[in-house]
Design a protein around this motif. Structure first.
Motif, PDB file in Angstrom:
ATOM      1  N   PHE A 129       0.798  -1.229   0.000  1.00  0.00           N
ATOM      2  CA  PHE A 129       0.000   0.000   0.000  1.00  0.00           C
ATOM      3  C   PHE A 129       0.829   1.278   0.000  1.00  0.00           C
ATOM      4  O   PHE A 129       0.339   2.337  -0.367  1.00  0.00           O
ATOM      5  CB  PHE A 129      -0.967   0.015   1.180  1.00  0.00           C
ATOM      6  CG  PHE A 129      -2.197  -0.834   0.993  1.00  0.00           C
ATOM      7  CD1 PHE A 129      -2.522  -1.385  -0.231  1.00  0.00           C
ATOM      8  CD2 PHE A 129      -3.040  -1.076   2.059  1.00  0.00           C
ATOM      9  CE1 PHE A 129      -3.658  -2.161  -0.398  1.00  0.00           C
ATOM     10  CE2 PHE A 129      -4.176  -1.846   1.906  1.00  0.00           C
ATOM     11  CZ  PHE A 129      -4.495  -2.385   0.681  1.00  0.00           C
ATOM     12  N   GLY A 130       2.083   1.219   0.400  1.00  0.00           N
ATOM     13  CA  GLY A 130       2.924   2.407   0.399  1.00  0.00           C
ATOM     14  C   GLY A 130       3.260   2.917  -0.987  1.00  0.00           C
ATOM     15  O   GLY A 130       3.721   4.053  -1.142  1.00  0.00           O
ATOM     16  N   PHE A 131       3.021   2.118  -2.005  1.00  0.00           N
ATOM     17  CA  PHE A 131       3.365   2.510  -3.375  1.00  0.00           C
ATOM     18  C   PHE A 131       2.390   3.529  -3.970  1.00  0.00           C
ATOM     19  O   PHE A 131       2.729   4.205  -4.934  1.00  0.00           O
ATOM     20  CB  PHE A 131       3.405   1.288  -4.302  1.00  0.00           C
ATOM     21  CG  PHE A 131       4.605   0.414  -4.085  1.00  0.00           C
ATOM     22  CD1 PHE A 131       5.886   0.854  -4.374  1.00  0.00           C
ATOM     23  CD2 PHE A 131       4.446  -0.869  -3.578  1.00  0.00           C
ATOM     24  CE1 PHE A 131       6.991   0.043  -4.179  1.00  0.00           C
ATOM     25  CE2 PHE A 131       5.548  -1.695  -3.382  1.00  0.00           C
ATOM     26  CZ  PHE A 131       6.818  -1.230  -3.683  1.00  0.00           C
ATOM     27  N   SER A 132       1.172   3.620  -3.420  1.00  0.00           N
ATOM     28  CA  SER A 132       0.176   4.519  -4.019  1.00  0.00           C
ATOM     29  C   SER A 132      -0.430   5.432  -2.959  1.00  0.00           C
ATOM     30  O   SER A 132      -0.507   5.087  -1.778  1.00  0.00           O
ATOM     31  CB  SER A 132      -0.948   3.722  -4.691  1.00  0.00           C
ATOM     32  OG  SER A 132      -1.770   3.118  -3.714  1.00  0.00           O
ATOM     33  N   GLU A 133      -0.865   6.593  -3.414  1.00  0.00           N
ATOM     34  CA  GLU A 133      -1.505   7.543  -2.502  1.00  0.00           C
ATOM     35  C   GLU A 133      -2.754   6.936  -1.868  1.00  0.00           C
ATOM     36  O   GLU A 133      -2.952   7.026  -0.659  1.00  0.00           O
ATOM     37  CB  GLU A 133      -1.857   8.829  -3.248  1.00  0.00           C
ATOM     38  CG  GLU A 133      -2.500   9.866  -2.350  1.00  0.00           C
ATOM     39  CD  GLU A 133      -2.837  11.155  -3.080  1.00  0.00           C
ATOM     40  OE1 GLU A 133      -2.877  12.193  -2.409  1.00  0.00           O
ATOM     41  OE2 GLU A 133      -3.074  11.127  -4.307  1.00  0.00           O
ATOM     42  N   ALA A 134      -3.592   6.299  -2.674  1.00  0.00           N
ATOM     43  CA  ALA A 134      -4.813   5.694  -2.147  1.00  0.00           C
ATOM     44  C   ALA A 134      -4.476   4.596  -1.129  1.00  0.00           C
ATOM     45  O   ALA A 134      -5.129   4.479  -0.093  1.00  0.00           O
ATOM     46  CB  ALA A 134      -5.658   5.119  -3.282  1.00  0.00           C
ATOM     47  N   GLY A 135      -3.462   3.801  -1.431  1.00  0.00           N
ATOM     48  CA  GLY A 135      -3.038   2.758  -0.511  1.00  0.00           C
ATOM     49  C   GLY A 135      -2.544   3.325   0.809  1.00  0.00           C
ATOM     50  O   GLY A 135      -2.871   2.821   1.884  1.00  0.00           O
ATOM     51  N   ARG A 136      -1.733   4.401   0.746  1.00  0.00           N
ATOM     52  CA  ARG A 136      -1.225   5.028   1.975  1.00  0.00           C
ATOM     53  C   ARG A 136      -2.361   5.587   2.812  1.00  0.00           C
ATOM     54  O   ARG A 136      -2.375   5.442   4.035  1.00  0.00           O
ATOM     55  CB  ARG A 136      -0.204   6.113   1.632  1.00  0.00           C
ATOM     56  CG  ARG A 136       1.121   5.560   1.133  1.00  0.00           C
ATOM     57  CD  ARG A 136       2.176   6.649   0.981  1.00  0.00           C
ATOM     58  NE  ARG A 136       1.818   7.690   0.026  1.00  0.00           N
ATOM     59  CZ  ARG A 136       2.028   7.627  -1.283  1.00  0.00           C
ATOM     60  NH1 ARG A 136       2.612   6.566  -1.814  1.00  0.00           N
ATOM     61  NH2 ARG A 136       1.675   8.620  -2.074  1.00  0.00           N
ATOM     62  N   VAL A 137      -3.337   6.229   2.169  1.00  0.00           N
ATOM     63  CA  VAL A 137      -4.482   6.782   2.896  1.00  0.00           C
ATOM     64  C   VAL A 137      -5.210   5.664   3.641  1.00  0.00           C
ATOM     65  O   VAL A 137      -5.556   5.799   4.822  1.00  0.00           O
ATOM     66  CB  VAL A 137      -5.438   7.541   1.941  1.00  0.00           C
ATOM     67  CG1 VAL A 137      -6.760   7.848   2.620  1.00  0.00           C
ATOM     68  CG2 VAL A 137      -4.776   8.811   1.433  1.00  0.00           C
ATOM     69  N   PHE A 138      -5.438   4.545   2.981  1.00  0.00           N
ATOM     70  CA  PHE A 138      -6.133   3.421   3.615  1.00  0.00           C
ATOM     71  C   PHE A 138      -5.286   2.795   4.719  1.00  0.00           C
ATOM     72  O   PHE A 138      -5.779   2.494   5.804  1.00  0.00           O
ATOM     73  CB  PHE A 138      -6.497   2.364   2.554  1.00  0.00           C
ATOM     74  CG  PHE A 138      -7.343   1.252   3.097  1.00  0.00           C
ATOM     75  CD1 PHE A 138      -8.667   1.458   3.422  1.00  0.00           C
ATOM     76  CD2 PHE A 138      -6.800  -0.006   3.288  1.00  0.00           C
ATOM     77  CE1 PHE A 138      -9.446   0.433   3.927  1.00  0.00           C
ATOM     78  CE2 PHE A 138      -7.569  -1.038   3.797  1.00  0.00           C
ATOM     79  CZ  PHE A 138      -8.898  -0.824   4.118  1.00  0.00           C
ATOM     80  N   MET A 139      -3.989   2.610   4.460  1.00  0.00           N
ATOM     81  CA  MET A 139      -3.107   1.970   5.432  1.00  0.00           C
ATOM     82  C   MET A 139      -2.979   2.823   6.694  1.00  0.00           C
ATOM     83  O   MET A 139      -3.140   2.314   7.811  1.00  0.00           O
ATOM     84  CB  MET A 139      -1.731   1.738   4.799  1.00  0.00           C
ATOM     85  CG  MET A 139      -0.730   1.060   5.709  1.00  0.00           C
ATOM     86  SD  MET A 139       0.784   0.558   4.836  1.00  0.00           S
ATOM     87  CE  MET A 139       1.454   2.131   4.308  1.00  0.00           C
ATOM     88  N   TYR A 140      -2.692   4.120   6.526  1.00  0.00           N
ATOM     89  CA  TYR A 140      -2.478   4.987   7.686  1.00  0.00           C
ATOM     90  C   TYR A 140      -3.780   5.461   8.322  1.00  0.00           C
ATOM     91  O   TYR A 140      -3.787   5.824   9.498  1.00  0.00           O
ATOM     92  CB  TYR A 140      -1.589   6.177   7.307  1.00  0.00           C
ATOM     93  CG  TYR A 140      -0.178   5.734   6.978  1.00  0.00           C
ATOM     94  CD1 TYR A 140       0.625   5.127   7.938  1.00  0.00           C
ATOM     95  CD2 TYR A 140       0.335   5.885   5.698  1.00  0.00           C
ATOM     96  CE1 TYR A 140       1.900   4.696   7.630  1.00  0.00           C
ATOM     97  CE2 TYR A 140       1.616   5.457   5.385  1.00  0.00           C
ATOM     98  CZ  TYR A 140       2.393   4.857   6.361  1.00  0.00           C
ATOM     99  OH  TYR A 140       3.658   4.428   6.059  1.00  0.00           O
ATOM    100  N   GLY A 141      -4.869   5.433   7.572  1.00  0.00           N
ATOM    101  CA  GLY A 141      -6.149   5.869   8.116  1.00  0.00           C
ATOM    102  C   GLY A 141      -7.006   4.765   8.673  1.00  0.00           C
ATOM    103  O   GLY A 141      -7.934   5.027   9.449  1.00  0.00           O
ATOM    104  N   ASN A 142      -6.733   3.507   8.283  1.00  0.00           N
ATOM    105  CA  ASN A 142      -7.588   2.395   8.702  1.00  0.00           C
ATOM    106  C   ASN A 142      -6.813   1.246   9.338  1.00  0.00           C
ATOM    107  O   ASN A 142      -7.081   0.888  10.483  1.00  0.00           O
ATOM    108  CB  ASN A 142      -8.376   1.863   7.499  1.00  0.00           C
ATOM    109  CG  ASN A 142      -9.375   2.870   6.978  1.00  0.00           C
ATOM    110  OD1 ASN A 142     -10.402   3.087   7.570  1.00  0.00           O
ATOM    111  ND2 ASN A 142      -9.059   3.519   5.877  1.00  0.00           N
ATOM    112  N   ILE A 143      -5.898   0.656   8.613  1.00  0.00           N
ATOM    113  CA  ILE A 143      -5.243  -0.566   9.086  1.00  0.00           C
ATOM    114  C   ILE A 143      -4.347  -0.308  10.289  1.00  0.00           C
ATOM    115  O   ILE A 143      -4.484  -0.970  11.325  1.00  0.00           O
ATOM    116  CB  ILE A 143      -4.463  -1.240   7.938  1.00  0.00           C
ATOM    117  CG1 ILE A 143      -5.449  -1.697   6.865  1.00  0.00           C
ATOM    118  CG2 ILE A 143      -3.649  -2.418   8.464  1.00  0.00           C
ATOM    119  CD1 ILE A 143      -4.814  -2.189   5.604  1.00  0.00           C
ATOM    120  N   ILE A 144      -3.442   0.651  10.177  1.00  0.00           N
ATOM    121  CA  ILE A 144      -2.526   0.913  11.292  1.00  0.00           C
ATOM    122  C   ILE A 144      -3.277   1.350  12.545  1.00  0.00           C
ATOM    123  O   ILE A 144      -2.978   0.848  13.637  1.00  0.00           O
ATOM    124  CB  ILE A 144      -1.414   1.890  10.871  1.00  0.00           C
ATOM    125  CG1 ILE A 144      -0.454   1.158   9.913  1.00  0.00           C
ATOM    126  CG2 ILE A 144      -0.665   2.437  12.089  1.00  0.00           C
ATOM    127  CD1 ILE A 144       0.671   2.004   9.357  1.00  0.00           C
TER     128      ILE A 144
END
Length: 161
Positions: A11-26
């Motif tokens: 998910f760190g490769f894309s803006e959408a992935g980072r938003v989801f990873m840092y906003g939801n999963i972590i």
């Protein structure tokens, strides 16, 4: 000391992935009381950005080759130090880096939770959710593949006691 969870994810490769990873999963992992080892933050941006901003060519390639060893070594050390892995399995196929991290963690006998929120088919057959070998390794030490983010927190407490 809190339990350390390594987050294997493309998910760190894309803006959408980072938003989801840092906003939801972590936040789910941290709110459950675990420390997240985030491979996207293990290597300083002070090392990465100068190389990323170099013009294309042999010098940039050589700098990336040297930096890749540092990044890979930092991630491997974090996997050695963690108590378990949460692996993001989204994509047409499981990301090759994430699959490698799953294999390495399995060799170290670390428990793994796999999350696949992607509804596309990615399995070898109807008996698995993702590549059968990836799923086998996840399940080999008491882990599980989930398809709903709501299942993550309860499973964290079961797999990472």
């Amino acid at each position: 000391m809190p339990t350390k969870i390594y987050l294997a994810s493309p998910f760190g490769f894309s803006e959408a992935g980072r938003v989801f990873m840092y906003g939801n999963i972590i936040p789910i992992i941290e709110n459950a009381g675990y420390e997240v080892l985030d491979p996207w933050k293990l290597t300083s941006q002070d090392l990465i950005q100068p190389v990323a901003q170099m013009p294309y060519g042999p010098e940039k390639r050589d700098k990336w080759r040297a930096l890749n060893k540092i990044i890979g070594g930092n991630n491997a050390q974090a996997i050695r130090e963690c108590d378990g892995i949460v692996a993001i399995l989204d994509g047409v196929d499981v990301d090759s880096g994430t699959a490698s991290e799953i294999g390495f963690a399995t060799a170290l006998e670390k428990p793994i939770i796999g999350y696949r929120g992607d509804f596309r088919l990615s399995a070898d057959n109807e008996g698995s959710t993702v590549n059968l070998q990836v799923q086998y390794f996840i399940e080999s030490h008491g882990g599980k593949v989930i398809t709903q983010l709501d299942d993550l927190e309860p499973l964290l407490k079961t797999v990472f006691r």
